[in-house]
Design a protein around this motif. Structure first.
Motif, PDB file in Angstrom:
ATOM      1  N   VAL A 127       0.533  -0.871  -0.287  1.00  0.00           N
ATOM      2  CA  VAL A 127       0.476   0.529  -0.388  1.00  0.00           C
ATOM      3  C   VAL A 127       1.130   1.225  -0.477  1.00  0.00           C
ATOM      4  CG1 VAL A 127      -1.373   1.317   1.280  1.00  0.00           C
ATOM      5  CG2 VAL A 127      -2.172  -1.467   0.982  1.00  0.00           C
ATOM      6  N   GLN A 128       1.905   1.344   0.872  1.00  0.00           N
ATOM      7  CA  GLN A 128       2.552   2.856   0.636  1.00  0.00           C
ATOM      8  C   GLN A 128       3.637   3.145  -0.546  1.00  0.00           C
ATOM      9  OE1 GLN A 128       5.667   1.358   4.147  1.00  0.00           O
ATOM     10  NE2 GLN A 128       4.407   3.128   5.517  1.00  0.00           N
ATOM     11  N   THR A 129       3.587   1.804  -1.331  1.00  0.00           N
ATOM     12  CA  THR A 129       4.351   1.741  -2.754  1.00  0.00           C
ATOM     13  C   THR A 129       3.811   2.905  -3.232  1.00  0.00           C
ATOM     14  OG1 THR A 129       5.467  -0.095  -2.179  1.00  0.00           O
ATOM     15  CG2 THR A 129       5.668   0.119  -4.483  1.00  0.00           C
ATOM     16  N   ILE A 130       2.311   1.532  -3.062  1.00  0.00           N
ATOM     17  CA  ILE A 130       1.914   2.952  -4.293  1.00  0.00           C
ATOM     18  C   ILE A 130       1.354   4.104  -3.709  1.00  0.00           C
ATOM     19  CG2 ILE A 130      -1.170   3.429  -5.264  1.00  0.00           C
ATOM     20  CD1 ILE A 130      -1.208   0.350  -5.687  1.00  0.00           C
ATOM     21  N   GLU A 131       1.084   4.425  -2.681  1.00  0.00           N
ATOM     22  CA  GLU A 131       0.950   6.116  -1.836  1.00  0.00           C
ATOM     23  C   GLU A 131       1.872   6.692  -1.922  1.00  0.00           C
ATOM     24  OE1 GLU A 131      -0.576   5.161   1.750  1.00  0.00           O
ATOM     25  OE2 GLU A 131      -0.708   7.753   2.326  1.00  0.00           O
ATOM     26  N   HIS A 132       3.062   6.163  -1.936  1.00  0.00           N
ATOM     27  CA  HIS A 132       4.204   7.282  -2.424  1.00  0.00           C
ATOM     28  C   HIS A 132       4.258   7.375  -3.245  1.00  0.00           C
ATOM     29  CE1 HIS A 132       5.366   6.567   2.138  1.00  0.00           C
ATOM     30  NE2 HIS A 132       5.073   7.509   1.861  1.00  0.00           N
ATOM     31  N   THR A 133       4.207   6.679  -4.630  1.00  0.00           N
ATOM     32  CA  THR A 133       4.557   6.776  -5.875  1.00  0.00           C
ATOM     33  C   THR A 133       3.472   6.779  -7.199  1.00  0.00           C
ATOM     34  OG1 THR A 133       4.420   4.720  -6.525  1.00  0.00           O
ATOM     35  CG2 THR A 133       7.366   5.288  -5.052  1.00  0.00           C
ATOM     36  N   ALA A 134       2.464   6.974  -6.903  1.00  0.00           N
ATOM     37  CA  ALA A 134       1.482   7.104  -8.012  1.00  0.00           C
ATOM     38  C   ALA A 134       1.614   8.412  -7.848  1.00  0.00           C
ATOM     39  CB  ALA A 134      -0.117   6.964  -7.278  1.00  0.00           C
ATOM     40  N   LEU A 135       1.389   8.818  -9.371  1.00  0.00           N
ATOM     41  CA  LEU A 135       1.335  10.155  -9.997  1.00  0.00           C
ATOM     42  C   LEU A 135       0.317  10.836  -9.535  1.00  0.00           C
ATOM     43  CD1 LEU A 135       3.533  10.389 -13.184  1.00  0.00           C
ATOM     44  CD2 LEU A 135       4.294  10.732 -10.985  1.00  0.00           C
ATOM     45  N   SER A 136      -0.946  10.321 -10.448  1.00  0.00           N
ATOM     46  CA  SER A 136      -2.321  10.564  -9.827  1.00  0.00           C
ATOM     47  C   SER A 136      -2.609  11.125  -8.547  1.00  0.00           C
ATOM     48  CB  SER A 136      -3.543  10.521 -10.202  1.00  0.00           C
ATOM     49  OG  SER A 136      -4.093   8.914  -9.527  1.00  0.00           O
ATOM     50  N   PRO A 137      -3.519  12.095  -8.491  1.00  0.00           N
ATOM     51  CA  PRO A 137      -3.743  12.468  -7.085  1.00  0.00           C
ATOM     52  C   PRO A 137      -4.964  11.333  -6.051  1.00  0.00           C
ATOM     53  CG  PRO A 137      -3.914  14.304  -7.975  1.00  0.00           C
ATOM     54  CD  PRO A 137      -3.879  13.248  -8.875  1.00  0.00           C
ATOM     55  N   LEU A 138      -6.040  10.643  -7.429  1.00  0.00           N
ATOM     56  CA  LEU A 138      -6.801   9.403  -6.882  1.00  0.00           C
ATOM     57  C   LEU A 138      -6.305   8.683  -5.944  1.00  0.00           C
ATOM     58  CD1 LEU A 138      -9.804   9.758  -7.878  1.00  0.00           C
ATOM     59  CD2 LEU A 138      -9.233   8.439 -10.152  1.00  0.00           C
ATOM     60  N   LEU A 139      -4.743   8.269  -6.346  1.00  0.00           N
ATOM     61  CA  LEU A 139      -4.109   7.438  -5.948  1.00  0.00           C
ATOM     62  C   LEU A 139      -3.003   7.669  -4.745  1.00  0.00           C
ATOM     63  CD1 LEU A 139      -3.121   4.272  -8.253  1.00  0.00           C
ATOM     64  CD2 LEU A 139      -5.273   4.675  -7.587  1.00  0.00           C
ATOM     65  N   SER A 140      -2.480   8.328  -5.260  1.00  0.00           N
ATOM     66  CA  SER A 140      -1.460   9.767  -4.027  1.00  0.00           C
ATOM     67  C   SER A 140      -2.033   9.710  -2.479  1.00  0.00           C
ATOM     68  CB  SER A 140      -0.822   9.834  -4.586  1.00  0.00           C
ATOM     69  OG  SER A 140      -0.781  10.915  -4.613  1.00  0.00           O
ATOM     70  N   LEU A 141      -3.019  10.289  -2.826  1.00  0.00           N
ATOM     71  CA  LEU A 141      -3.468  10.714  -1.923  1.00  0.00           C
ATOM     72  C   LEU A 141      -5.307  10.563  -1.559  1.00  0.00           C
ATOM     73  CD1 LEU A 141      -2.717  13.926  -0.326  1.00  0.00           C
ATOM     74  CD2 LEU A 141      -5.140  14.884  -2.222  1.00  0.00           C
ATOM     75  N   CYS A 142      -6.143  10.583  -1.978  1.00  0.00           N
ATOM     76  CA  CYS A 142      -7.044   9.696  -2.179  1.00  0.00           C
ATOM     77  C   CYS A 142      -7.035   8.364  -2.221  1.00  0.00           C
ATOM     78  CB  CYS A 142      -8.243   9.823  -3.359  1.00  0.00           C
ATOM     79  SG  CYS A 142      -7.720  11.681  -3.825  1.00  0.00           S
ATOM     80  N   ARG A 143      -5.973   7.995  -2.098  1.00  0.00           N
ATOM     81  CA  ARG A 143      -6.034   5.842  -1.992  1.00  0.00           C
ATOM     82  C   ARG A 143      -7.399   5.078  -2.652  1.00  0.00           C
ATOM     83  NH1 ARG A 143      -5.437   4.197   3.294  1.00  0.00           N
ATOM     84  NH2 ARG A 143      -3.091   3.600   3.492  1.00  0.00           N
ATOM     85  N   ASP A 144      -7.393   5.781  -3.922  1.00  0.00           N
ATOM     86  CA  ASP A 144      -8.500   4.326  -4.520  1.00  0.00           C
ATOM     87  C   ASP A 144      -7.915   3.475  -4.686  1.00  0.00           C
ATOM     88  OD1 ASP A 144     -10.471   3.788  -5.392  1.00  0.00           O
ATOM     89  OD2 ASP A 144     -11.300   5.465  -6.119  1.00  0.00           O
TER      90      ASP A 144
END
Lengths: 621, 682
Positions: free
Chosen positions: A33-50
């Motif tokens: 989960v941390q890997t996606i949260e810290h590295t995704a570019l879209s706020p939808l993944l990095s911030l909103c955790r969808d």
């Protein structure tokens, strides 16, 4: 449970190793989960955790699921099974698979699933899987969730089970085929890399654990982890009353003329099993607000998970106690090629609401009152007239409130049943820095919540205007005409609404929960989201809490007197309860009212804004 | 003789560590006095003076520095015992503190309560005003709104107010003016402006940092002023320094201007202690494990700097400012072992506390705790606990574990006790993984530093499970944070926004900004009594991109920074995207005033510390090995007998007054001047 190799399986499980592996697997998924949260570019993944991450064994049995979005967690195995079937006999170490197709058990097309097999000592032992909502699917409209899509082809590019790479190498032509068919390719490429990084992290950690405790030991205790959840879930459900309980809820509509569409759920509790059946629900309707089997299974399962302790692992052992039937051709399991673009929120949320209403009859002390159903999450897009740059942003700051429980008032910004407060919203300042919009208002909307011994979480009022040219707005969702319900005497919430008006407040045009609109330079978008439903009899809310609520302007004095039976004296900061008058008022209200309803409302179109959205047709400017 | 003292106030004990120019380092533990914490400080100082054969005045005349850690602000937040506070906010944005970031951490727990706010909605007063992201005034400040709010505050008895407007970070004019109006309308009130406390974009964190500061400042000021006064009246010449969230310390005056920098300082001094004890090992990263009575805290030291986070929360309220990155597990010596409904053995978070305490204390406790497990296994000797000051009852420990765990599990008490230890250590390992692996650090390359009363009992096995080969246990392990305070530098962080993309960012505006921030930082440290030689200044990015001090090269500066960013991204997250344009948001200046090192009590280094014959063990006893599940005959040493230069080879136990160290077979402990250093058997 099948016997694992060797004599070890005949020895009783060691409670210490079990406890250690339970934590260890959660740690692995936490790292994914941390890997996606810290590295995704879209706020939808990095911030909103969808997004959500999980580990499976080679038989596609869920072993460990990260605390992702609830709607993601309960049916991800269906997609993995589709991938496993499609490539049976040809799955190798280093393979990388994708799938986003609801025809293959996915929740909806915007949720992309990435999976890799985990080979240990030459054997395919586990799967490492991530599912993330993609900012775009290449649909006709610039949104990943399109209520107006009339069929599968209008909702974007379907990816049936696909081998994107072999030997840990992505096939560039397949990657290009994907990226060529979506908007914002830079961002989507980054998000895909983040997901691949996540599942590779899961693979690496599983191999490390196997190296420490042997593959046979890991497999043995993966079975034990499933057995552990099985035992705890069985005991919980066995403690619920047997019987069949019915709930009905209504989808506002599709923005294409259908309105107050019924979804029915029968929940049968029998021994240590729960069966959810959507028999009697509306036939499928036009637009993207139908569900496929992936969302139907998840929407039937999640409400049951809310009724049991949250620390029971959501793995195969837990999930096997809940079965779901969604009749084909209904809005809950639409036939091909109907669109299911919005499925996770509409009708996913209203399907959960129907199950929640049934559970409120079975186990009233364990349920959440009705919660916001994904209304007022606008996706704004436009071209910045100063730079000519295309921009797009989904705004979560106007998300609705959560329902109250027997123990607590509801949370604000709950968003939807499908996410249950699991999404973060971006700071107003960050959104204003990155996109040409200005927030004029973002504050609790008084009276938007359901009342009760426990208050529903509040909705908000949010006003946004474009600052560099016209912006387009796509609204998907639900819960305007049919608001979140109250439980055990709690009242329903208000429901949501949005409108567009001129800066001076003239020229106001109201919109239903699903709509498509344009906001010009002299205009603003205004959203009023719903609160959550109330829990318990309002006459039981402590009078000093009611005085606090009024002092804090959560609702007015007339509500305090008329609904809570609390008579207040004084004004402003000197506000105080008149205890004698309150006792009399509560007695009078109680006598006039009789028994409180177990669930309210019991009819469609009970929302405050129902009349304003009559006709249910999306306005097209 | 010049004396320095570190004082750490905890819930049970107030710890003192004393160093003087002869190098004497001593530890003193005084019972805390929560109702008036200053009393324990004064009592402890008197006891230390007596121990040195002086009166307090003579000791204070020798003290050149006192560094102090206090949890008074933290407790004010957690217990909600601060005064009624008010907030001025931009009209239309009254609920920033309540709406938070929309995130509910436990999705499946429908009973999770909302954390609440420090300032109720009725005292969050809106003011007409608005500034844009670019700092332009969209709506001018309506001063009448400020006056109206002041009237409400006056009526409500509010005497401390936070002012937090949108985009005050881009243009603070409205906050500054509102504070002036408040000062006129509400004379004597404490006013905190968000741009002063945390000049960063992100309104929730900034508003919260201001609200926390306003909320804790009155009590904090009362306490620190009294402490300063009491110490000065007893002859202390230089006011005490206070430990902050970032592990560095600060003057009382600076801290009172932004108290949010103090509220997470509890475990913050541990990394400094570890730095002192492990400096000679030259490890890239030191992982610090501090195991106490009810909880265990894990933090890191990376290249000599504490690992920090900017997302720390206390009592559900975000700080926004940098704090030592700590992962905490609710399990320590007093934690209770239990079997959950699914048949898994768990340890904590329930604790037997100090009263009734573990079963072996014989004070009425019946629940099986970690301490009981150690007694059953034989790791803790019943007659040697706290240097014999507390006798432990082994029979009660065995009974508690047998009845609650061993019988239900159908096993022997030793096996059940081993289970408690194994589960606890697995939780410690998981916490360390989270803070190392989860931050892109490979623990196998790290050194483990252990402290707290129970750190030495678990350090070697925890290290072994993580593939760590070297363990360091400071001589002052039992008072790790008080020791850390003694060796902390004064540290400040300043931040300012300057937004731009790599392609368009002008190097000269970056230069001007950084130069101005450098001046501020240096002036502050000079005001705190540091000379030029002691002051250092650094510039950094979130990913710690080194930014040169001194003028930037206009031609290449931005390109160099961009490249450094991509390198750091690849190191932290396994890949980089050099094709994507880098955006710059904030610029940070980290400044430090270096404290002189305390003198070494003995000659340092291999050559001087001649190998010495170790004394015979004071005893041998069987200790049940929790992993091998069999008794192992183990040599027992008194820590006081082991001098620098001596080696002890496991299996062995080293019994000290405040900590016990356990060595497995093949582990080699070497006593050094500051610390025990253990090489694990491969």
């Amino acid at each position: 449970m099948e016997a694992t190799q060797g004599s070890a399986a005949w020895e009783p499980a060691d409670p210490v190793t079990l406890s250690v592996l339970l934590h260890r697997l959660e740690g692995v998924v936490g790292e994914m989960v941390q890997t996606i949260e810290h590295t995704a570019l879209s706020p939808l993944l990095s911030l909103c955790r969808d997004f959500s991450c999980a580990l499976y064994d080679a038989d596609c049995r869920q072993v460990c699921m990260g605390a992702g979005l609830p709607i993601h967690t309960a049916s991800l195995n269906l997609v993995l099974r589709a991938i496993d079937r499609a490539f049976a006999g040809d799955i190798r170490d280093g393979d990388l698979f994708l799938c986003n197709d609801p025809q293959h058990g996915n929740t909806h097309i915007a949720d992309l699933v990435a999976a890799c097999p985990v080979f240990i000592a030459g054997r395919h032992a586990f799967w490492s899987v991530a599912r993330g909502h993609q900012l775009d699917t290449g649909a006709a409209d610039p949104s990943s969730i399109t209520p107006t899509a009339e069929n599968r082809w209008q909702e974007g590019m379907a990816i049936p089970p696909l081998r994107l790479g072999r030997d840990d190498t992505v096939r560039p032509d397949l990657l290009e085929l994907y990226l060529a068919n979506v908007r914002y390719r830079e961002i989507l490429h980054g998000d895909l890399l983040a997901m691949i990084g996540s599942i590779h992290t899961g693979r690496l950690r599983l191999r490390e654990i196997a190296a420490e405790m042997s593959l046979a030991g890991l497999q043995r205790y993966a079975d034990e982890v499933i057995g552990y959840a099985d035992r705890r879930m069985a005991a919980e459900i066995a403690g619920m009353p047997d019987g069949t309980f019915h709930g009905v809820a209504w989808l506002d509509g599709n923005g294409l003329g259908d309105e107050d569409v019924p979804v029915r759920a029968s929940v049968t509790i029998s021994g240590d099993r729960v069966h959810v059946d959507y028999q009697g629900s509306s036939p499928q309707i036009r637009g993207g607000v139908n569900s496929g089997i992936g969302t139907a299974v998840a929407a039937g399962t999640c409400p049951v998970l809310y009724c049991v302790p949250a620390d029971i692992p959501h793995n195969e052992g837990c999930l096997r106690h809940i079965t779901v039937h969604a009749p084909a051709g209904t809005i809950c399991n639409a036939d091909f090629p109907a669109s299911t673009s919005c499925a996770t929120v509409a009708p996913g949320d209203v399907m959960q609401e129907a199950v929640n209403k049934a559970l409120a009859l079975a186990v009233p002390g364990r349920v959440l009152a009705g919660s916001s159903r994904a209304g007022n999450i606008p996706q704004f897009t436009g071209v910045d007239e100063r730079t000519g740059r295309e921009w797009s942003v989904m705004i979560f700051n106007n998300a609705g409130g959560g329902g109250a429980s027997a123990a607590t008032d509801g949370w604000p910004m709950f968003d939807s049943l499908s996410t249950s407060g699991g999404m973060r919203c971006a700071p107003v300042e960050q959104t204003e820095l990155l996109f040409p919009v200005l927030f004029e208002w973002c504050e609790i909307e008084p009276g938007s919540m359901g009342f009760g011994q426990r208050l529903g979480g509040p909705g908000t009022r949010c006003s946004i205007r474009p600052v560099a040219g016209t912006m387009e707005c796509i609204l998907f969702g639900d819960g305007s005409r049919n608001p979140p319900h109250g439980v055990a005497g709690g009242t329903p919430a208000a429901g949501c609404i949005s409108y567009v008006e001129n800066h001076d407040g003239t020229g106001r045009r109201g919109y239903p929960a699903c709509a498509h609109m344009w906001i010009g330079p002299g205009e603003r978008w205004m959203g009023i989201s719903t609160g959550g439903g109330g829990y318990g009899d309002p006459l039981l809310r402590p009078p000093d809490l009611v005085a606090d609520d009024v002092r804090n302007e959560l609702y007015d004095r007339a509500t305090a007197t008329g609904i809570f039976g609390v008579v207040l004296a004084g004004d402003g900061l000197t506000l105080a309860t008149d205890l004698a008058a309150t006792a009399a008022q509560r007695e009078a209200l109680g006598a006039a009212r009789g028994a409180v309803p177990a669930v309210s409302p019991d009819r469609p179109a009970a929302g405050r804004w129902a009349e304003a959205t009559e006709g249910g047709r999306a306005h097209r400017d | 003789v010049a004396v320095r003292i570190g004082i750490d106030i905890g819930g049970t004990f107030t710890d003192f560590v004393v160093a003087d120019s002869h190098g004497v380092l001593s530890v003193w533990k005084e019972d805390s006095t929560p109702a008036d914490p200053v009393r324990a400080v004064l009592h402890g100082l008197e006891a230390i003076a007596a121990q040195r054969g002086q009166d307090l005045a003579a000791l204070m005349a020798q003290v050149e520095l006192i560094v102090h850690g206090t949890t008074i602000a933290t407790n004010t937040l957690i217990e909600r015992t601060g005064p009624v506070a008010g907030l001025l906010c931009t009209a239309g944005f009254r609920d920033i503190l309540h709406l938070r970031d929309g995130y509910k951490s436990e999705r499946f727990n429908i009973r999770q309560p909302h954390p609440g706010e420090l300032i109720p909605r009725s005292l969050r007063r809106p003011v007409q005003e608005r500034i844009s992201a670019a700092g332009e005034i969209i709506t001018p400040l309506r001063e009448a709104d400020v006056a109206a709010a002041a009237a409400i505050f006056r009526a409500a008895g509010v005497n401390t107010v936070a002012v937090a407007f949108l985009w005050s970070v881009a243009n603070p004019a409205h906050e500054v003016r509102a504070a002036e109006v408040l000062a006129q309308q509400l004379p004597g009130a404490d006013v905190v402006c968000s741009h002063d406390v945390l000049p960063e974009m992100r309104e929730w964190e900034r508003t919260s940092a201001a609200a926390i500061s306003a909320y804790v400042r009155p009590r904090l000021r009362g306490y620190l002023s009294r402490l300063e006064h009491e110490l000065a009246s007893r002859g202390l010449r230089r006011p005490p320094l206070i430990v902050q969230n970032n592990g560095g310390c600060s003057s009382i005056r600076e801290l009172l201007s932004r108290p949010v920098y103090l509220v997470a300082s509890g475990p913050a001094a541990a990394p400094a202690a570890a730095r002192r004890s492990s400096a000679h090992l030259k490890a890239g990263t030191v992982i610090i494990l501090e195991a106490g009575g009810t909880s265990t805290e894990v933090s890191t030291l990376r290249h000599g700097e504490p690992g920090v986070t900017r997302s720390a929360q206390v009592a559900g309220q975000p700080l926004g400012v940098a704090a030592v990155d700590v992962t905490s597990i609710g399990a320590g010596g007093g934690s209770i072992g239990w079997i959950d409904p699914g048949g898994a053995l768990r340890v904590g978070p329930a604790s037997a506390g100090a009263v009734p305490g573990p079963a072996c204390y014989g004070q009425g406790g019946l629940a099986p705790t970690v301490t009981d497990a150690h007694v059953v296994l034989g790791t803790l000797a019943p007659d040697a606990f706290l240097a014999g000051r507390r006798a432990l009852d082994r029979d009660r420990a065995v009974a508690a574990i047998r009845e609650n765990l061993a019988v239900p599990l159908g096993t022997a008490p030793e096996v059940a006790a081993a289970g408690i230890i194994n589960v606890l250590e697995a939780n410690m390992v998981a916490a360390i993984r989270e803070i190392s692996v989860g931050r892109g650090i490979d623990p196998r390359q790290c050194v483990l530093a252990a402290g707290g009363g129970a750190g030495g009992l678990h350090a070697t096995r925890v290290a072994g499970q993580l593939g760590i080969r070297t363990v360091v246990i400071p001589l002052q392990a039992g008072a790790l944070c008080a020791f850390g305070m003694l060796v902390s530098d004064v540290r400040h962080e300043d931040v300012a926004p300057l937004f731009g993309q790599a392609g368009t960012l002008p190097a000269d505006s970056v230069d001007a900004l950084l130069a101005k921030m450098d001046q501020t930082a240096v002036a502050r440290l000079a005001g705190e009594g540091f000379g030029e030689q002691q002051i250092s200044v650094r510039h950094a990015h979130e990913l710690t991109i080194p930014v040169p001090t001194g003028p930037l090269n206009a031609e290449t500066a931005v390109a160099d920074l961009t490249e450094a960013f991509h390198r750091a991204h690849a190191a932290a997250f396994s890949y980089a995207r050099p094709d994507v344009e880098v955006e710059f948001l904030h610029w940070r200046v980290l400044s430090a005033g270096t404290q002189p090192e305390p003198e070494s009590p003995a000659p340092h280094g291999e050559s001087a510390a001649l190998p010495t014959e170790i004394p015979d063990p004071v005893a041998h006893r069987e200790i049940f090995h929790p992993v091998r599940r069999e008794p192992v005959m183990t040599a027992v040493y008194q820590a006081a007998d082991i001098a620098p230069g001596m080696d002890v080879t496991g299996p062995a136990v080293l019994q000290g007054a405040t900590t016990t160290i356990l060595l497995d077979e093949g582990d080699v402990l070497r006593a050094r001047p500051h610390a025990y250093e253990i090489e694990l058997s491969p």
